[in-house]
Structures are given as structure tokens and as C-alpha cells.
Scaffold this motif. Sequence first.
Motif, PDB file in Angstrom:
ATOM      1  N   ASN A 175       2.214  -3.771  14.291  1.00  0.00           N
ATOM      2  CA  ASN A 175       1.227  -5.095  13.383  1.00  0.00           C
ATOM      3  C   ASN A 175       1.008  -4.696  11.861  1.00  0.00           C
ATOM      4  OD1 ASN A 175      -1.644  -3.683  13.174  1.00  0.00           O
ATOM      5  ND2 ASN A 175      -1.507  -4.663  15.547  1.00  0.00           N
ATOM      6  N   GLU A 176       1.476  -5.876  11.350  1.00  0.00           N
ATOM      7  CA  GLU A 176       0.903  -5.378   9.971  1.00  0.00           C
ATOM      8  C   GLU A 176      -0.524  -4.399   9.270  1.00  0.00           C
ATOM      9  OE1 GLU A 176       1.238  -8.657   5.962  1.00  0.00           O
ATOM     10  OE2 GLU A 176       1.748  -9.148   8.084  1.00  0.00           O
ATOM     11  N   ALA A 177      -1.657  -4.730  10.315  1.00  0.00           N
ATOM     12  CA  ALA A 177      -2.717  -4.529   9.767  1.00  0.00           C
ATOM     13  C   ALA A 177      -2.406  -3.215  10.146  1.00  0.00           C
ATOM     14  CB  ALA A 177      -3.821  -5.060  10.902  1.00  0.00           C
ATOM     15  N   ALA A 178      -1.583  -2.332  11.191  1.00  0.00           N
ATOM     16  CA  ALA A 178      -2.221  -1.115  11.045  1.00  0.00           C
ATOM     17  C   ALA A 178      -1.028  -0.132   9.835  1.00  0.00           C
ATOM     18  CB  ALA A 178      -1.539  -0.887  12.915  1.00  0.00           C
ATOM     19  N   ALA A 179       0.154  -1.056   9.966  1.00  0.00           N
ATOM     20  CA  ALA A 179       0.756  -0.478   8.919  1.00  0.00           C
ATOM     21  C   ALA A 179       0.497   0.034   7.660  1.00  0.00           C
ATOM     22  CB  ALA A 179       2.111  -1.889   8.947  1.00  0.00           C
ATOM     23  N   LYS A 180      -0.761  -1.100   7.060  1.00  0.00           N
ATOM     24  CA  LYS A 180      -1.107  -1.600   5.835  1.00  0.00           C
ATOM     25  C   LYS A 180      -2.860   0.072   5.567  1.00  0.00           C
ATOM     26  CE  LYS A 180      -0.525  -5.932   4.391  1.00  0.00           C
ATOM     27  NZ  LYS A 180      -1.315  -7.609   3.785  1.00  0.00           N
ATOM     28  N   HIS A 181      -2.713  -0.097   6.790  1.00  0.00           N
ATOM     29  CA  HIS A 181      -4.212   1.186   7.098  1.00  0.00           C
ATOM     30  C   HIS A 181      -2.920   2.070   6.789  1.00  0.00           C
ATOM     31  CE1 HIS A 181      -7.569   3.452   8.825  1.00  0.00           C
ATOM     32  NE2 HIS A 181      -7.921   2.665   8.480  1.00  0.00           N
ATOM     33  N   LEU A 182      -2.266   2.436   7.640  1.00  0.00           N
ATOM     34  CA  LEU A 182      -1.580   4.082   7.526  1.00  0.00           C
ATOM     35  C   LEU A 182      -1.019   4.439   6.556  1.00  0.00           C
ATOM     36  CD1 LEU A 182       0.126   3.454  11.787  1.00  0.00           C
ATOM     37  CD2 LEU A 182      -2.013   4.982  11.153  1.00  0.00           C
ATOM     38  N   SER A 183      -0.209   2.871   5.800  1.00  0.00           N
ATOM     39  CA  SER A 183       0.852   3.838   4.732  1.00  0.00           C
ATOM     40  C   SER A 183      -0.395   4.076   3.812  1.00  0.00           C
ATOM     41  CB  SER A 183       0.765   2.211   3.917  1.00  0.00           C
ATOM     42  OG  SER A 183       2.478   1.805   5.244  1.00  0.00           O
ATOM     43  N   LEU A 184      -1.906   3.557   4.183  1.00  0.00           N
ATOM     44  CA  LEU A 184      -2.754   3.871   3.022  1.00  0.00           C
ATOM     45  C   LEU A 184      -3.054   5.698   2.799  1.00  0.00           C
ATOM     46  CD1 LEU A 184      -4.897   3.467   0.296  1.00  0.00           C
ATOM     47  CD2 LEU A 184      -6.574   2.735   2.325  1.00  0.00           C
ATOM     48  N   GLN A 185      -3.054   5.951   4.463  1.00  0.00           N
ATOM     49  CA  GLN A 185      -3.713   7.051   4.675  1.00  0.00           C
ATOM     50  C   GLN A 185      -2.441   8.621   3.798  1.00  0.00           C
ATOM     51  OE1 GLN A 185      -4.570   8.204   8.643  1.00  0.00           O
ATOM     52  NE2 GLN A 185      -5.139   5.998   9.259  1.00  0.00           N
ATOM     53  N   PHE A 186      -0.530   7.730   4.077  1.00  0.00           N
ATOM     54  CA  PHE A 186      -0.081   8.516   3.464  1.00  0.00           C
ATOM     55  C   PHE A 186      -0.155   8.653   2.483  1.00  0.00           C
ATOM     56  CE2 PHE A 186       2.483   8.182   7.881  1.00  0.00           C
ATOM     57  CZ  PHE A 186       3.312   8.992   8.087  1.00  0.00           C
ATOM     58  N   GLN A 187      -0.082   7.244   1.612  1.00  0.00           N
ATOM     59  CA  GLN A 187      -0.563   7.391  -0.152  1.00  0.00           C
ATOM     60  C   GLN A 187      -1.524   8.566  -0.227  1.00  0.00           C
ATOM     61  OE1 GLN A 187      -0.673   3.357  -1.902  1.00  0.00           O
ATOM     62  NE2 GLN A 187       0.680   2.585   0.141  1.00  0.00           N
ATOM     63  N   GLU A 188      -2.361   8.604   0.104  1.00  0.00           N
ATOM     64  CA  GLU A 188      -3.848   9.469   0.245  1.00  0.00           C
ATOM     65  C   GLU A 188      -4.141  10.608   0.342  1.00  0.00           C
ATOM     66  OE1 GLU A 188      -7.001   7.638   1.679  1.00  0.00           O
ATOM     67  OE2 GLU A 188      -7.350   5.562  -0.434  1.00  0.00           O
ATOM     68  N   HIS A 189      -2.101  11.223   1.040  1.00  0.00           N
ATOM     69  CA  HIS A 189      -2.390  13.109   1.371  1.00  0.00           C
ATOM     70  C   HIS A 189      -3.240  12.686   2.521  1.00  0.00           C
ATOM     71  CE1 HIS A 189       0.386  12.325  -1.735  1.00  0.00           C
ATOM     72  NE2 HIS A 189      -0.773  12.531  -2.537  1.00  0.00           N
TER      73      HIS A 189
END
Length: 352
Positions: A175-189
Amino acid sequence: MHTEEWEDEELPESEVEEKELTERLRIIVDKGQEPLRVDKFVMNRVEGATRNKIQVAIDEEMVLVDGKPVKANFRVKPGMEVVIFDNRRPDRTDIIPEPMDLDIAYEDDDVLVINKKAGMVVHPGSGNYSGTLVNGVAWYLNPEEDKNRIIDLPRVGLVHRIDKDTSGLILVAKNEAAAKHLSLQFQEHTIHRRYIALAWGHFESPEGTITANIGRNMRFRKKMDAFPDGDHGKHAVTHYKVLEEFHYVSLLEFRLETGRTHQIRVHSRLIGHPLFNDETYGGDRIVKGTVYSKYKQFVDNCFKILPRQALHAKELGFVHPVTGENMLFTSDIPLDMEQVIEKWRKYIVKEQ
């Protein structure tokens, strides 16, 4: 020059799937052309292009002037050659659900972890419009009444990708909320990504760190290259640890701090240890070893068993986007890699 939001450079992608590049337009600047910023020049020549998309394309080195990448403020002059490349994939409504056997390691209401087999393309692209992981996930996630309907891409929430011939774990947001949360984790390494690989040569140090920018090769635009000096490419850091030595090849653990296209493969070649049977980066020939014909036959046999780069995404860890729980998944090394590793163990024993 088409660029989707989810593949923005701020989304680090572990061993990202190679983006197929095609030449879209080649322009020789007119004799009467006044010096003009390249982004404005391209915007005037490409129908429907926006300033933002053009600047992203320039940053991605998909706009070359006289064969070289340039900055957006570079001024083109008469006689210069401007080449514009495209990494366009099918439109967002062109994902056709297809039934396939997915190896699902974990699933709940928000995330899906899949163990991808080698040889499977992650996302539809040039020459691969069906049979990809996304096609299979689209079938799996959509309700029965939608399975034979072309669906909208956002319902298949990829947050990273791995190469076609790399096996292992890949994460999908449901879902979109999970995608945003996980993408942020990738951005923050903060995503944990551990790879197992077989690379040519003996490592002088049992562990180390490789730091070098990664960007597109100046001549061959479908390949990536390392740039230890200067500001070309994007910052990339890879940590390695030697697990086992076989004289001529080494079994390694790689841990990604950043996620750039072909990062492990490019960094390995940079330090003189290309991955075993990596055709793109020089590992598909004898890099270390003897001149004896028996040795050559042994290596050729290994190549036949493992007709791809020896790279497997073994571990994937992240914080669950809803529960906040630390999640960690492990994938067994696939049979082709395991067989070749065992052959090297036995070969070295015979040589001793």
C-alpha cells in the motif's frame, strides 16, 4: 527521458536493475544558434518535456554534448552534437497481470518479501514487457475480478530492485503508506542488505570498504563505471568481508551502505576482483589462476553450471512500516552458486 517518481535517485536501489537506454534524439546545433543553456535547448526540441524532467535526465547522464555528460547550465553552441537518451518503460497503465510461481518468503497486510530467482527481470522494460516479477506480483495482489485487466502500477509497490541475473530477496510494499515508510528507510540507509558473492582473486585484507562514485560509462551507456576522483557519478559505499579463500577466487559477504546501479559489481571490478562470470564487468574469463588446460576446462565447467554473475541477495532487514518491528529475512544460496562454490572447495583440496 521519462522518469517515474519512484525511481528517483533519492531511492537507493540495491544492485538496481539496469535501465535499458535507447537513443531518442540526436541534434547538431544550428550555425545561427546563440549560446543557450542545454536544459532550455532540449526543452525547446522535445515535445512535452518539462524543465524538471530534463534536469533529472541531465543529472542521470541521459543528455550528452559531444559525447560527454554536462551540467544543466552548460551552454550549447553551433556545431555541437546533443544526444538525448531515454529509459522509458511501459506506461503506468501497461502492467499486465500474469500468473507465475512466486517464492514468497513473507507476507502480511503491508509488505511482501519475495525470493527472486536468477534470470527474472524485476520490472517491464525494453525487450521485457512480460514475464517480469512485477507482472507476477500484479496477478498475485489483485482481486480475482482484476486478474485479466491491465492495472495501474502504483498497486505494485516496488521500493528497490535487483539485477536480472542476481538472485535473492526483494521487498514490495502493498500500500502507499508502507511504500513511503520503506522508501524513507532506503533513503536514510537503514535497510540491512547482505549479499553473498564469488569474486576473482585473493584479497590481501580479510575485510574492507570500497568508496567510489558510480555513474554511467562514458562510452557504453548501458554499463556503469566507478569514478574514485572528481564529482562524476553518485556517492557509493560498499563493505566487504572474506568468508572463504579458494586461491584463485574468494567467497565474500558484501554489505551495501548505499544502493547504486550495479554497485557491488562495479566496485568489485574497481579493486581488481570482478565477480565470477560477470560478463558485463570482466568476470566471464580467467582472471586469476594457472595456464594449464585442465584449469581452463574446470573454469569453463563452472561457467556452464553458473551462467550468470555469482551474486545472491541473502539477507534483507527493515523496520516494519506499521508495527515498528525489526524484520530480518534470509534466503538460501541457490543451487547453481552452491554447486560452483563446492567445486572450488574440492578443486583446491586436490591442488594442495
